[in-house]
Design a protein around this motif. Structure first.
Motif, PDB file in Angstrom:
ATOM      1  N   GLN A  84       0.830  -1.196   0.000  1.00 19.23           N
ATOM      2  CA  GLN A  84       0.000   0.000   0.000  1.00 19.23           C
ATOM      3  C   GLN A  84       0.871   1.255   0.000  1.00 19.23           C
ATOM      4  O   GLN A  84       1.759   1.423   0.834  1.00 19.23           O
ATOM      5  CB  GLN A  84      -0.895  -0.002   1.242  1.00 19.23           C
ATOM      6  N   VAL A  85       0.641   2.126  -0.958  1.00 21.12           N
ATOM      7  CA  VAL A  85       1.381   3.377  -1.029  1.00 21.12           C
ATOM      8  C   VAL A  85       1.068   4.212   0.210  1.00 21.12           C
ATOM      9  O   VAL A  85      -0.078   4.317   0.640  1.00 21.12           O
ATOM     10  CB  VAL A  85       1.017   4.136  -2.319  1.00 21.12           C
ATOM     11  N   GLY A  86       2.092   4.798   0.802  1.00 21.96           N
ATOM     12  CA  GLY A  86       1.941   5.565   2.028  1.00 21.96           C
ATOM     13  C   GLY A  86       2.211   4.754   3.278  1.00 21.96           C
ATOM     14  O   GLY A  86       2.328   5.320   4.362  1.00 21.96           O
ATOM     15  N   ALA A  87       2.332   3.438   3.136  1.00 26.69           N
ATOM     16  CA  ALA A  87       2.577   2.598   4.309  1.00 26.69           C
ATOM     17  C   ALA A  87       4.000   2.772   4.807  1.00 26.69           C
ATOM     18  O   ALA A  87       4.917   3.067   4.052  1.00 26.69           O
ATOM     19  CB  ALA A  87       2.314   1.130   3.973  1.00 26.69           C
ATOM     20  N   ILE A  88       4.184   2.597   6.096  1.00 29.51           N
ATOM     21  CA  ILE A  88       5.503   2.557   6.712  1.00 29.51           C
ATOM     22  C   ILE A  88       5.645   1.177   7.343  1.00 29.51           C
ATOM     23  O   ILE A  88       4.798   0.765   8.134  1.00 29.51           O
ATOM     24  CB  ILE A  88       5.673   3.647   7.779  1.00 29.51           C
ATOM     25  N   GLU A  89       6.685   0.480   6.966  1.00 30.60           N
ATOM     26  CA  GLU A  89       6.803  -0.914   7.381  1.00 30.60           C
ATOM     27  C   GLU A  89       8.220  -1.226   7.809  1.00 30.60           C
ATOM     28  O   GLU A  89       9.184  -0.736   7.219  1.00 30.60           O
ATOM     29  CB  GLU A  89       6.400  -1.820   6.209  1.00 30.60           C
ATOM     30  N   ALA A  90       8.359  -2.020   8.864  1.00 28.89           N
ATOM     31  CA  ALA A  90       9.675  -2.457   9.314  1.00 28.89           C
ATOM     32  C   ALA A  90      10.121  -3.644   8.466  1.00 28.89           C
ATOM     33  O   ALA A  90       9.389  -4.616   8.323  1.00 28.89           O
ATOM     34  CB  ALA A  90       9.625  -2.855  10.786  1.00 28.89           C
ATOM     35  N   LEU A  91      11.307  -3.550   7.889  1.00 27.06           N
ATOM     36  CA  LEU A  91      11.858  -4.609   7.058  1.00 27.06           C
ATOM     37  C   LEU A  91      13.067  -5.225   7.730  1.00 27.06           C
ATOM     38  O   LEU A  91      13.810  -4.540   8.422  1.00 27.06           O
ATOM     39  CB  LEU A  91      12.296  -4.060   5.692  1.00 27.06           C
ATOM     40  N   GLN A  92      13.260  -6.499   7.489  1.00 26.42           N
ATOM     41  CA  GLN A  92      14.420  -7.173   8.038  1.00 26.42           C
ATOM     42  C   GLN A  92      15.415  -7.465   6.921  1.00 26.42           C
ATOM     43  O   GLN A  92      15.171  -8.291   6.058  1.00 26.42           O
ATOM     44  CB  GLN A  92      14.015  -8.492   8.728  1.00 26.42           C
ATOM     45  N   VAL A  93      16.527  -6.746   6.916  1.00 28.66           N
ATOM     46  CA  VAL A  93      17.616  -7.077   6.003  1.00 28.66           C
ATOM     47  C   VAL A  93      18.227  -8.383   6.492  1.00 28.66           C
ATOM     48  O   VAL A  93      18.466  -8.546   7.685  1.00 28.66           O
ATOM     49  CB  VAL A  93      18.668  -5.951   5.971  1.00 28.66           C
ATOM     50  N   PRO A  94      18.498  -9.338   5.599  1.00 31.39           N
ATOM     51  CA  PRO A  94      18.914 -10.676   6.049  1.00 31.39           C
ATOM     52  C   PRO A  94      20.188 -10.670   6.873  1.00 31.39           C
ATOM     53  O   PRO A  94      21.050  -9.799   6.725  1.00 31.39           O
ATOM     54  CB  PRO A  94      19.125 -11.440   4.734  1.00 31.39           C
ATOM     55  N   ALA A  95      20.294 -11.654   7.732  1.00 29.26           N
ATOM     56  CA  ALA A  95      21.530 -11.912   8.461  1.00 29.26           C
ATOM     57  C   ALA A  95      22.459 -12.734   7.563  1.00 29.26           C
ATOM     58  O   ALA A  95      22.204 -12.927   6.376  1.00 29.26           O
ATOM     59  CB  ALA A  95      21.221 -12.645   9.766  1.00 29.26           C
TER      60      ALA A  95
ATOM     61  N   VAL B  79      19.645  -6.583  10.042  1.00 25.54           N
ATOM     62  CA  VAL B  79      19.348  -5.197  10.404  1.00 25.54           C
ATOM     63  C   VAL B  79      17.878  -4.916  10.137  1.00 25.54           C
ATOM     64  O   VAL B  79      17.340  -5.337   9.108  1.00 25.54           O
ATOM     65  CB  VAL B  79      20.207  -4.201   9.583  1.00 25.54           C
ATOM     66  N   GLU B  80      17.248  -4.214  11.040  1.00 26.98           N
ATOM     67  CA  GLU B  80      15.879  -3.773  10.806  1.00 26.98           C
ATOM     68  C   GLU B  80      15.896  -2.352  10.271  1.00 26.98           C
ATOM     69  O   GLU B  80      16.522  -1.464  10.852  1.00 26.98           O
ATOM     70  CB  GLU B  80      15.071  -3.825  12.104  1.00 26.98           C
ATOM     71  N   VAL B  81      15.255  -2.140   9.137  1.00 22.48           N
ATOM     72  CA  VAL B  81      15.151  -0.808   8.553  1.00 22.48           C
ATOM     73  C   VAL B  81      13.677  -0.462   8.396  1.00 22.48           C
ATOM     74  O   VAL B  81      12.809  -1.331   8.412  1.00 22.48           O
ATOM     75  CB  VAL B  81      15.858  -0.716   7.186  1.00 22.48           C
ATOM     76  N   VAL B  82      13.407   0.822   8.247  1.00 19.93           N
ATOM     77  CA  VAL B  82      12.034   1.292   8.080  1.00 19.93           C
ATOM     78  C   VAL B  82      11.851   1.712   6.628  1.00 19.93           C
ATOM     79  O   VAL B  82      12.600   2.547   6.117  1.00 19.93           O
ATOM     80  CB  VAL B  82      11.737   2.469   9.022  1.00 19.93           C
ATOM     81  N   ALA B  83      10.850   1.136   5.958  1.00 15.77           N
ATOM     82  CA  ALA B  83      10.577   1.454   4.556  1.00 15.77           C
ATOM     83  C   ALA B  83       9.364   2.366   4.457  1.00 15.77           C
ATOM     84  O   ALA B  83       8.318   2.096   5.041  1.00 15.77           O
ATOM     85  CB  ALA B  83      10.333   0.180   3.757  1.00 15.77           C
ATOM     86  N   HIS B  84       9.531   3.449   3.710  1.00 19.06           N
ATOM     87  CA  HIS B  84       8.451   4.399   3.444  1.00 19.06           C
ATOM     88  C   HIS B  84       8.056   4.240   1.985  1.00 19.06           C
ATOM     89  O   HIS B  84       8.875   4.453   1.090  1.00 19.06           O
ATOM     90  CB  HIS B  84       8.914   5.832   3.704  1.00 19.06           C
ATOM     91  N   HIS B  85       6.818   3.859   1.729  1.00 17.16           N
ATOM     92  CA  HIS B  85       6.365   3.543   0.375  1.00 17.16           C
ATOM     93  C   HIS B  85       5.716   4.758  -0.284  1.00 17.16           C
ATOM     94  O   HIS B  85       4.817   5.386   0.277  1.00 17.16           O
ATOM     95  CB  HIS B  85       5.389   2.365   0.410  1.00 17.16           C
ATOM     96  N   CYS B  86       6.206   5.097  -1.489  1.00 17.29           N
ATOM     97  CA  CYS B  86       5.746   6.279  -2.215  1.00 17.29           C
ATOM     98  C   CYS B  86       5.475   5.906  -3.674  1.00 17.29           C
ATOM     99  O   CYS B  86       5.901   4.854  -4.151  1.00 17.29           O
ATOM    100  CB  CYS B  86       6.814   7.382  -2.201  1.00 17.29           C
ATOM    101  N   THR B  87       4.792   6.793  -4.351  1.00 19.05           N
ATOM    102  CA  THR B  87       4.621   6.638  -5.792  1.00 19.05           C
ATOM    103  C   THR B  87       5.716   7.411  -6.507  1.00 19.05           C
ATOM    104  O   THR B  87       6.268   8.385  -5.985  1.00 19.05           O
ATOM    105  CB  THR B  87       3.250   7.159  -6.250  1.00 19.05           C
ATOM    106  N   ALA B  88       6.045   6.974  -7.720  1.00 14.18           N
ATOM    107  CA  ALA B  88       7.055   7.640  -8.527  1.00 14.18           C
ATOM    108  C   ALA B  88       6.515   7.834  -9.935  1.00 14.18           C
ATOM    109  O   ALA B  88       5.805   6.967 -10.470  1.00 14.18           O
ATOM    110  CB  ALA B  88       8.339   6.811  -8.569  1.00 14.18           C
ATOM    111  N   GLU B  89       6.843   8.964 -10.517  1.00 17.35           N
ATOM    112  CA  GLU B  89       6.469   9.247 -11.899  1.00 17.35           C
ATOM    113  C   GLU B  89       7.723   9.255 -12.761  1.00 17.35           C
ATOM    114  O   GLU B  89       8.758   9.796 -12.366  1.00 17.35           O
ATOM    115  CB  GLU B  89       5.779  10.614 -11.998  1.00 17.35           C
ATOM    116  N   ASN B  90       7.642   8.610 -13.924  1.00 15.16           N
ATOM    117  CA  ASN B  90       8.776   8.585 -14.834  1.00 15.16           C
ATOM    118  C   ASN B  90       9.074   9.990 -15.350  1.00 15.16           C
ATOM    119  O   ASN B  90       8.178  10.731 -15.727  1.00 15.16           O
ATOM    120  CB  ASN B  90       8.509   7.643 -16.009  1.00 15.16           C
TER     121      ASN B  90
END
Length: 482
Positions: free
Chosen positions: A109-120, A127-138
């Motif tokens: 979902q665009v606009g969601a903020i989600e905790a991601l787990q970068v693999p060990a 590492v846990e990182v926070v992803a912010h989801h946005c739309t992009a225009e070419n």
């Protein structure tokens, strides 16, 4: 952030009744170490963020530890849930599950903020990182445009966590940007922000994120201890032969201990290069991308390549990479190994790879008319170094050198042909790898994952990417020395 994710997690707060946030964090770290052997970095701030609803789905290790500590049967009993969204007909590239692959996954979902787990990894703790989801225009063939909202920028500026921006275009392709770099651009210029189309999420970008964030987090965690450890162990530099045990730095994490051993070995070899004549062979013990990432991002490793390549013309560097290690490595890790070998070739050093597994236990050495021993990777301690070797040992080193010259995976005469042969052996599609390096060479890698530690740099990564991109028209020696 979706409205449901903003709601405070009252279930978790109630479940930890009688436990402070800091006490619970300590128990989580202890439980993860007990059950997995991995060192976690959960803090009271992490617990606070879960309770405030910032993250609805911590990593699997954290959820499992919390269930055991708080006596919950399911994640739902603790108030954790995973955001589910509909699956599109065209399965986009993997954005969230950096754990497994970059294959198709559910849309986000665009606009969601989600905790991601970068693999060990074997030494990486994850590492846990926070992803912010946005739309992009070419905005042409090489750029996209992202419109940052005020909430996004404010969240990216938080210093207590690592963030990334994940942008999706109309074709459901996913792109990534380092959160801190993105916020820095917003500070300099308001309005829509550019994002390179080369930042497409695939095995190349995931590998870069995986290597940089894991290493950066580990070294930052031990920054002060590393400084003190170097001073405490400096007396070893006066000796021709020395061995430092892990008990001398008991509180360092694995990555920090390896950094310390690598730096000492590099300095040992450099001090004794005048003992060598002829064209030496440098034998390395890196077998996987996790090991080889050090060449790409550790500052002292880049300078070590630079200084040693100036001593000799036609140097060789040998590796043993058994097929079993290739089979056990995800492709993004094999891409990092290939990039490291490209960096070495960029300094005019010939890379030779053996597939013989019985060479895996041979210590690191430099063979010329004399021998320098420098071993830190997979050694019993921090390092073992020496100068000279018994005749039998020197004869074995010469046999390895002859074997590499005749039977290496990469016996081709040109750097491009050698790297293509190594890519084929590592099961990395060469044409795809070349094309992606060509795309990324223009934008650079800093916008994907930028290290914060003073001990790290993206110079090696950028050099390797650009070398592969321009390998047909540039001499590697020239490119690496710029």
């Amino acid at each position: 952030m979706a409205e449901r994710e903003r709601q405070p997690n009252r279930l978790l707060r109630a479940a930890r009744a009688g436990l402070s946030q800091s006490a619970l964090a300590e128990q989580i770290n202890a439980e993860i170490y007990r059950s997995t052997g991995r060192v976690a970095a959960v803090t009271s701030k992490s617990v606070s963020d879960w309770e405030r609803g910032w993250y609805s789905w911590p990593s699997a290790d954290v959820r499992s530890a919390l269930r055991r500590i708080l006596g919950a049967a399911t994640d739902a009993e603790l108030g954790f849930f995973r955001q589910r969204v509909r699956r599109t007909e065209s399965r986009p590239r993997d954005v969230i599950s950096l754990r497994d692959s970059t294959a198709g996954r559910e849309s986000v979902q665009v606009g969601a903020i989600e905790a991601l787990q970068v693999p060990a990894g074997r030494s990486f703790a994850g590492v846990e990182v926070v992803a912010h989801h946005c739309t992009a225009e070419n905005a042409g063939t090489e750029w996209l445009v992202v419109e940052p909202g005020g909430d996004l920028v404010e969240s990216l500026r938080r210093l207590d966590r690592r963030s990334i921006v994940v942008a999706v275009d109309r074709e459901r392709n996913y792109y990534i940007s380092d959160g801190r770099r993105f916020a820095g651009r917003v500070d300099r210029r308001t309005g829509p922000q550019p994002l390179p189309s080369a930042n497409l999420i695939d095995d190349l970008t995931v590998g870069i994120i995986w290597a940089v964030t894991n290493t950066d987090t580990a070294l930052l965690a031990d920054d002060a201890q590393l400084e003190a450890s170097q001073a405490r162990l400096a007396h070893y530099e006066e000796r021709h032969t020395s061995e430092a045990t892990l008990s001398e730095v008991p509180n360092l994490n694995t990555v920090s201990g390896r950094w310390l051993g690598s730096r000492f070995c590099a300095r040992h070899v450099t001090r004794h290069l005048d003992r060598l004549t002829g064209t030496p062979l440098f034998w390395s013990r890196e077998q996987r991308g996790e090991d080889a990432a050090s060449w790409l991002i550790w500052t002292h490793k880049f300078e070590y390549l630079r200084s040693t390549s100036r001593w000799f013309v036609g140097m060789r560097r040998g590796f043993c990479v058994p097929e079993s290690e290739i089979a056990a490595s995800p492709r993004y890790e094999r891409v990092i190994l290939l990039l490291a070998m490209a960096l070495i070739e960029a300094f005019g050093i010939r890379v030779e790879v053996s597939a013989q597994p019985d060479l895996s236990d041979i210590e690191g050495f430099v063979l010329g008319d004399d021998v320098i021993v420098a071993d830190w990777l997979r050694a019993s301690g921090l390092w073992y170094v020496g100068v000279g070797a018994p005749p039998s040992r020197k004869a074995m080193y010469r046999e390895i050198a002859a074997h590499l010259a005749a039977e290496a995976v990469s016996t081709q005469s040109t750097p491009a042909a050698r790297l293509e042969a190594i890519a084929d052996y590592l099961n990395v599609p060469w044409q795809w790898f070349r094309r992606r390096c060509e795309e990324l060479a223009l934008a650079g890698v800093d916008d994907i994952a930028h290290p914060r530690s003073r001990l790290l740099s993206t110079r090696g990564l950028n050099t390797a990417v650009r070398y592969v991109a321009y390998i047909d028209s540039l001499e590697g020696d020239d490119l690496a020395r710029r």
